[in-house]
Scaffold this motif. Sequence first.
Motif, PDB file in Angstrom:
ATOM      1  N   GLY A  63      -2.959   3.526  -6.330  1.00 45.40           N
ATOM      2  CA  GLY A  63      -2.156   3.884  -5.169  1.00 45.40           C
ATOM      3  C   GLY A  63      -2.784   3.635  -3.817  1.00 45.40           C
ATOM      4  O   GLY A  63      -2.215   4.036  -2.795  1.00 45.40           O
ATOM      5  N   GLY A  64      -3.925   2.961  -3.736  1.00 47.96           N
ATOM      6  CA  GLY A  64      -4.569   2.751  -2.444  1.00 47.96           C
ATOM      7  C   GLY A  64      -4.103   1.488  -1.745  1.00 47.96           C
ATOM      8  O   GLY A  64      -3.186   0.792  -2.191  1.00 47.96           O
ATOM      9  N   TRP A  81       2.371  -7.773  -8.579  1.00 48.42           N
ATOM     10  CA  TRP A  81       2.016  -6.835  -9.648  1.00 48.42           C
ATOM     11  C   TRP A  81       1.301  -5.610  -9.076  1.00 48.42           C
ATOM     12  O   TRP A  81       1.511  -4.489  -9.550  1.00 48.42           O
ATOM     13  N   LEU A  82       0.452  -5.829  -8.069  1.00 52.99           N
ATOM     14  CA  LEU A  82      -0.193  -4.700  -7.409  1.00 52.99           C
ATOM     15  C   LEU A  82       0.840  -3.733  -6.843  1.00 52.99           C
ATOM     16  O   LEU A  82       0.748  -2.511  -7.030  1.00 52.99           O
ATOM     17  N   ALA A  87       0.358   0.097  -5.476  1.00 51.19           N
ATOM     18  CA  ALA A  87      -0.553  -0.118  -4.351  1.00 51.19           C
ATOM     19  C   ALA A  87       0.210  -0.456  -3.081  1.00 51.19           C
ATOM     20  O   ALA A  87       1.339  -0.963  -3.123  1.00 51.19           O
ATOM     21  N   THR A  88      -0.423  -0.198  -1.964  1.00 45.89           N
ATOM     22  CA  THR A  88       0.044  -0.702  -0.673  1.00 45.89           C
ATOM     23  C   THR A  88      -0.712  -1.997  -0.422  1.00 45.89           C
ATOM     24  O   THR A  88      -1.941  -1.989  -0.267  1.00 45.89           O
ATOM     25  N   VAL A  89       0.005  -3.099  -0.392  1.00 43.98           N
ATOM     26  CA  VAL A  89      -0.628  -4.418  -0.411  1.00 43.98           C
ATOM     27  C   VAL A  89      -0.509  -5.088   0.950  1.00 43.98           C
ATOM     28  O   VAL A  89       0.575  -5.158   1.531  1.00 43.98           O
TER      29      VAL A  89
END
Length: 382
Positions: A63-64, A81-82, A87-89
């Motif tokens: 989740g980062g 996929w992240l 995740a925050t991408v």
Amino acid sequence: MVAQRDASWSPLLDPAAFSAARYDRLGHRIGALLGSTHHDIALVPGEAVVALEAVARELGGGGGRVLNVATSVYGHLFGQWLAAGGATVTTLTPSVPGQPIPLAEVTDALDNGPWAAIALVHGEAASGIVNPLAEILAAARSRGVPTVVDAVASVGAEPVLLGDEGPDILVIGAQKALGGPSGLAVAAVSETGWGLLARPAGAPSFSSLSLLDLKRDWLDTDRTAIPLTPITHDLWALEAAVADVEDEGLGMRVARHRAVARAVRAGLAGLGLRLWVDEEERSSGLTTAALLPDGVDRSTVLALARDRFGVVLGTGSSEVDPRLVKISHTGPRAAFVPAAGALAALAGAIELASASGSPRLDLGAGMAAFTASWIASTGGAG
């Protein structure tokens, strides 16, 4: 009438069993090749993209904020996929599509953290470029940012090691420069790397797309039962490929790929073609790309190279220049004869495809430059 079945025996239909002990040793041998000091080695059943998706989804499960360097379609897929994992991408792309990411752009982005991790592809077979991995790893390490590297194609063709200065998670494909099967991938994960992974929200308690499950069901067990039962043929093939690399030496294999790449670059320049990547240190040991002359149709060149000369040439992905063609010199093709044949086939196909019918390339100069470079790098061996 029932057709008679061919009763002839084939080892492909009845392979010898691959024991759990042998499976365990294979992981340790791969780790030793890569200089691993504190990474677990997990064999992931399936083509390398399976391992990449498994890493990305569970990295996203943390989740980062993740800085995702995308220099090809695979980098963009990894980012998707992240995000799907949670995740925050933030996606970082080079200003010139298909070119390596400049180190300064990476360091500027790293300074805009905090980041849970940075992810990138090392060598890009799609465009024949290589990103500055060692420098990016050092920049991330100095800022306390963990690193995730897609080295599916580059291990064996570019320097990649798993010591204290290596990435926290490394994904390897056996079928490229290592010369192994396409049905198994390898994930090397450090203690820091495991700490980055988490099961995405709503994920089932077991998944074939899970490194955490491989850790639970193999790495953290007594290792008497192989998890997920990989295809036996692939295990034997990977073991044979690892033995070949051990015999040659990983450094020597990298040197061989770089020598072929250097010779192909010299040959293409000698022909009069423009190289896609100007600097050798930014070009890949996997494939070498050049631009076709103006007015020469790429699809015609590809067809002629295949049908008239028996050589399959490659192209870049959609965001790369439509004039780009590639010569692959990966794995068994990282040798004098296949690379010289591909260079000659490209030159011949361009001549045949030229609208004017007059010579556009200096074939003699191209082959002479290729051969001279090869001799200078290897003394003519191989």
